[in-house]
Design a protein around this motif. Structure first.
Motif, mmCIF file in Angstrom:
data_model
loop_
_atom_site.group_PDB
_atom_site.id
_atom_site.type_symbol
_atom_site.label_atom_id
_atom_site.label_comp_id
_atom_site.label_asym_id
_atom_site.label_seq_id
_atom_site.Cartn_x
_atom_site.Cartn_y
_atom_site.Cartn_z
ATOM 1 N N VAL A 267 8.669 22.795 23.875
ATOM 2 C CA VAL A 267 9.010 22.824 22.376
ATOM 3 C C VAL A 267 9.964 22.192 21.696
ATOM 4 N N TYR A 268 10.751 21.615 22.612
ATOM 5 C CA TYR A 268 12.059 20.813 21.985
ATOM 6 C C TYR A 268 11.317 19.494 21.418
ATOM 7 N N LEU B 176 14.605 26.930 18.980
ATOM 8 C CA LEU B 176 14.232 27.767 20.060
ATOM 9 C C LEU B 176 14.522 27.170 21.398
ATOM 10 N N ALA B 177 14.176 26.058 21.414
ATOM 11 C CA ALA B 177 14.629 25.170 22.776
ATOM 12 C C ALA B 177 16.264 25.590 23.208
ATOM 13 N N SER C 208 8.984 22.854 12.922
ATOM 14 C CA SER C 208 9.713 22.011 13.711
ATOM 15 C C SER C 208 11.236 22.232 14.031
ATOM 16 N N PRO C 209 12.066 22.326 13.081
ATOM 17 C CA PRO C 209 13.521 22.922 13.251
ATOM 18 C C PRO C 209 13.384 24.060 14.120
ATOM 19 N N ALA C 210 12.671 24.971 13.742
ATOM 20 C CA ALA C 210 12.747 26.297 14.634
ATOM 21 C C ALA C 210 12.258 26.207 16.061
ATOM 22 N N LEU C 211 11.501 25.207 16.339
ATOM 23 C CA LEU C 211 10.994 24.854 17.307
ATOM 24 C C LEU C 211 12.348 24.223 18.404
ATOM 25 N N VAL C 212 12.953 23.345 17.726
ATOM 26 C CA VAL C 212 14.073 22.847 18.342
ATOM 27 C C VAL C 212 15.234 23.866 18.612
#
Length: 305
Positions: free
Chosen positions: A229-230, A11-12, A5-9
């Motif tokens: 993704v965010y 990435l956004a 989840s933090p990785a998706l944030v």
């Protein structure tokens, strides 16, 4: 996977940072800032509409309040996109991205004025530090240095203000519908607002230009995939962590400008940028209990589709 989840944030935030650099490349090639902003929103709208079609349940599209506040958010997004690219055109990616990152500061000031937030010494100190950082970053003592102009500075500040308006609009729309519905309406309003100031000839020329891959990347990364993704990433990411990870956006944009667009920053501008990024991030972390508005609390205030 919680760690994803933090990785998706992140990435956004990385995608949003790249969008500033891509916009800078397009304007360096002669494209109008409003045209760049328009296509960022329109391509993002197409992406969000697909997402909405896949998540049609409980979208709230019959709510008048959803439409009203989403329209407010859309006007804020339109101003944010347009002024951000104008700031890049008349200044630099690094300055524009950092000034826009100050949006939480504007939210605090508006909250103070509307008596939604009680000021204290810590918050006023943070605001003073950010203002000092702005002065160092924008070189107010020597306007015109390093290609930074009053228009670039003003547009960057307005981009942050408009982003704060987007945050307010999204905040009050969230109880009435899904993020997909809100973003769909907001980007539709954005497209309608930006089609008027955009250069008509260039707007049509984009459809057959060799630069279309850059426009596509700008829309997908800057307004489509990034929001998806965010929002998914925020499901299991604390607001405090999301606030810190969000620093990736202006850092990415700044590095893009420095490495690929031949922009430059002198030492005191770097110091000013550091003061702004650290202080705004600290303010966002401090407000992670949800009292002041922030992008991270807004997107998770009701729906987690």
């Amino acid at each position: 996977m919680r760690g994803a989840s933090p990785a998706l944030v992140a990435l956004a935030a990385f995608f949003w940072g790249l969008s500033g650099g891509i916009g800078g490349m397009l304007m360096a090639a002669g494209w109008d800032a409003f045209v760049v902003a328009f296509y960022r929103g329109v391509i993002g709208l197409l992406f969000i509409l697909v997402w909405l079609s896949l998540r049609r349940h409980d979208n709230g599209l019959r709510s008048h309040r959803l439409w009203f506040w989403s329209t407010v958010a859309g006007l804020g997004a339109a101003g944010n996109f347009a002024f951000y690219f104008l700031s890049i055109e008349h200044g630099s990616v690094a300055v524009a991205a950092t000034l826009m990152y100050c949006a939480p500061l504007y939210v605090y000031l508006a909250s103070f004025a509307l008596r939604l937030e009680k000021p204290n010494a810590l918050k006023w100190t943070a605001i003073a530090v950010v203002i000092l950082g702005m002065g160092l970053l924008t070189e107010v003592h020597d306007i015109g240095a390093n290609g930074i102009t009053p228009i670039g500075i003003g547009a960057g500040l307005l981009a942050g203000l408009c982003y704060a308006l987007f945050i307010f609009g999204f905040k009050y729309a969230a109880p009435h519908g899904s993020p997909q519905a809100i973003l769909s309406i907001a980007f539709l309003v954005l497209a309608c607002a930006l089609i008027w100031p955009a250069d008509r000839a260039q707007t049509l020329a984009v459809l057959s230009t060799p630069d279309w891959p850059l426009f596509a990347a700008l829309g997908v990364l800057g307004a489509g995939l990034s929001f998806v993704v965010y929002i998914y990433g925020l499901r299991k990411t604390s607001p405090a962590l999301a606030s810190m990870v969000a620093m990736i956006e202006p850092v990415t944009a700044s590095l893009f400008g420095l490495l690929l667009l031949d922009e430059s920053l002198v030492w005191h501008q770097g110091l000013g940028m550091g003061l702004i990024l650290v202080t705004v991030t600290a303010l966002s972390v401090y407000s992670s209990d949800g009292r002041p508005l922030s992008r991270h609390s807004v997107f998770t205030s009701r729906h987690r589709h």
